[in-house]
Design a protein around this motif. Structure first.
Motif, mmCIF file in Angstrom:
data_model
loop_
_atom_site.group_PDB
_atom_site.id
_atom_site.type_symbol
_atom_site.label_atom_id
_atom_site.label_comp_id
_atom_site.label_asym_id
_atom_site.label_seq_id
_atom_site.Cartn_x
_atom_site.Cartn_y
_atom_site.Cartn_z
ATOM 1 N N GLY A 280 1.050 -0.602 -0.313
ATOM 2 C CA GLY A 280 0.213 -0.225 0.339
ATOM 3 C C GLY A 280 0.927 0.948 -0.449
ATOM 4 N N PRO A 281 0.118 2.135 -0.080
ATOM 5 C CA PRO A 281 0.903 3.764 -0.086
ATOM 6 C C PRO A 281 2.019 3.924 0.966
ATOM 7 N N LEU A 282 1.806 3.611 2.029
ATOM 8 C CA LEU A 282 3.063 3.947 3.289
ATOM 9 C C LEU A 282 4.396 3.541 2.512
ATOM 10 N N GLY A 283 4.146 2.095 1.529
ATOM 11 C CA GLY A 283 5.668 1.346 1.361
ATOM 12 C C GLY A 283 5.825 -0.021 2.115
ATOM 13 N N ARG A 284 7.129 -0.242 1.937
ATOM 14 C CA ARG A 284 7.576 -0.843 2.612
ATOM 15 C C ARG A 284 9.463 -0.290 2.735
ATOM 16 N N ILE A 285 9.634 -0.822 3.870
ATOM 17 C CA ILE A 285 11.202 -0.654 3.780
ATOM 18 C C ILE A 285 12.054 -2.106 3.410
ATOM 19 N N PRO A 286 13.411 -1.175 2.786
ATOM 20 C CA PRO A 286 14.096 -2.471 1.038
ATOM 21 C C PRO A 286 13.982 -3.958 2.437
ATOM 22 N N GLU A 287 14.465 -4.511 1.524
ATOM 23 C CA GLU A 287 14.889 -6.143 2.312
ATOM 24 C C GLU A 287 14.028 -6.487 3.221
ATOM 25 N N ALA A 288 12.760 -5.615 3.095
ATOM 26 C CA ALA A 288 11.403 -6.623 3.831
ATOM 27 C C ALA A 288 11.694 -7.853 3.361
ATOM 28 N N ARG A 289 10.222 -8.799 4.236
ATOM 29 C CA ARG A 289 9.877 -9.861 4.329
ATOM 30 C C ARG A 289 8.293 -10.200 4.767
ATOM 31 N N LEU A 290 7.730 -10.358 4.349
ATOM 32 C CA LEU A 290 5.618 -9.936 4.363
ATOM 33 C C LEU A 290 6.000 -11.343 5.055
ATOM 34 N N ILE A 291 5.129 -11.878 6.437
ATOM 35 C CA ILE A 291 4.637 -12.321 6.823
ATOM 36 C C ILE A 291 3.472 -12.395 8.209
ATOM 37 N N SER A 292 2.637 -11.941 7.611
ATOM 38 C CA SER A 292 1.384 -11.565 8.649
ATOM 39 C C SER A 292 1.787 -11.852 10.123
ATOM 40 N N LEU A 293 1.117 -11.395 10.879
ATOM 41 C CA LEU A 293 1.461 -11.737 12.022
ATOM 42 C C LEU A 293 0.517 -13.013 12.785
ATOM 43 N N GLY A 294 -0.866 -13.291 11.890
ATOM 44 C CA GLY A 294 -1.666 -14.491 11.920
ATOM 45 C C GLY A 294 -0.436 -15.679 11.765
#
Length: 356
Positions: A280-294
């Motif tokens: 989304g519009p906030l973007g993400r930190i470079p090198e970040a990996r998505l693993i949702s909290l759930g």
């Protein structure tokens, strides 16, 4: 004399270090729990010996670092006898002296913000530490913790405004980045009680402030009534050395954002938001990996033990919980990005895929 003014951004609290340069004996006024490691590092670098910490009152917006400093440095805890706090080594009353080396602070009772507020005046009356009684062009609030605007007005006029006009005044808080004022300035320019304003003017002003209660009051006041005693002693934990971290009273290690930006590839960045937020519009930190909290507990095995883990979310709440999940999964080198992507973006730090 050695003098340092230190600041905690989260609570806008000033902590003051005073020491006798000849003997190295020091006192610390209004220490903040999350900044104990910072304060300890400074004291050690300056080769000082912390005799005691002094809280100007029972704070409602942060937890004192007094108990933690006692565990680490053997310093004594001092607070007003009228504070109602338990566990102090010394209970101060009006007229007491707090010596350090050849210097000393004298205690003046200044009730009004709370019933146990004190002001600390340096021996030569060149500076005074006013706690939450007198602020820079303001005062502490008087609507809870046995506050009393009449008592505050009289305390300021009788105990602070009677000091020399050139006496520098250092408050426990400032929310605009101001650092110091003087008796002469506040007597003339303080909009709440300076100039020709009388006690009735002041009490009318204070009773109509309509301020919300401090966000941390339900945590801070009970802890401070025990001088910051923590049921779980974090001083016994191995102190992380892989990055500049701060330890919160909630038991969470938080990462220094500047260090993280400069060392993105030295850690594993785990973004625990949902996919639509990650993209989304906030973007993400470079090198970040998505693993949702759930999904984090089930997918923790996908992460390696070779590099520390930094958890990230929108505002720092979910990622704080993520650090606890990862610790239960066997990861020790874990830290939270306090404030999350909101603070990261507000500080102008590097992002991917974000809108301006």
């Amino acid at each position: 004399m050695i003098f340092r003014q230190l600041f905690d951004q989260q609570s806008s609290t000033y902590t003051y270090l005073l020491a006798d340069g000849a003997t190295g004996e020091a006192v610390l006024i209004d220490p903040v729990f999350e900044q104990v490691r910072r304060d300890t590092a400074l004291i050690e670098e300056l080769q000082l010996r912390l005799l005691y910490t002094i809280d100007t009152h029972v704070h409602a917006d942060h937890v004192t670092g007094a108990w933690m400093h006692k565990q680490r440095a053997g310093s004594q805890i001092a607070i007003s006898a009228a504070s109602g706090a338990e566990g102090a080594d010394r209970y101060l009353t009006h007229g007491d002296f707090c010596p350090f080396g050849a210097r000393y602070l004298s205690v003046r009772a200044t009730p009004g913000h709370t019933s146990g507020c004190i002001c600390l005046v340096l021996d030569d009356e060149s500076m005074a530490f006013t706690g939450d009684c007198l602020l820079i062009r303001g005062t502490g609030r008087t609507d809870f913790q046995h506050g009393d605007p009449h008592a505050m007005f009289r305390a300021i006029h009788h105990q602070i405004f009677t000091l020399p006009e050139t006496c520098l005044l250092y408050p426990a808080h400032d929310y605009r980045g101001l650092t110091v004022t003087s008796v002469g300035e506040e007597r003339r320019f303080n909009p709440r009680l300076g100039g020709e304003l009388c006690e009735d003017d002041f009490t009318g002003y204070m009773t109509n402030l309509g301020l919300p209660h401090p966000k941390q009051i339900d945590i801070a006041v009970p802890a401070n009534l025990k001088c910051g005693f923590a049921a779980c002693d974090p001083s016994r934990m191995a102190e992380p050395s892989w990055a500049p971290l701060s330890y919160t009273f909630a038991g969470i290690w938080e990462i220094n954002a500047q260090w993280l930006e400069e060392n993105l590839r030295a850690v594993q960045i785990v973004d625990v938001r949902e996919p639509d937020e990650f993209n989304g519009p906030l973007g993400r930190i470079p090198e970040a990996r998505l693993i949702s909290l759930g999904e984090l507990a089930q997918r923790a095995g996908e992460l390696g033990q070779d590099r520390p883990i930094v958890t990230v979310c929108r505002a720092g709440g979910r990622s704080a919980q993520a650090t606890a999940i990862l610790r239960r999964s066997g990861f020790e080198a874990v830290a939270n990005l306090a404030g999350g992507m909101l603070r990261w973006r507000a500080e102008g730090r590097v992002v991917e895929n974000g809108s301006v």
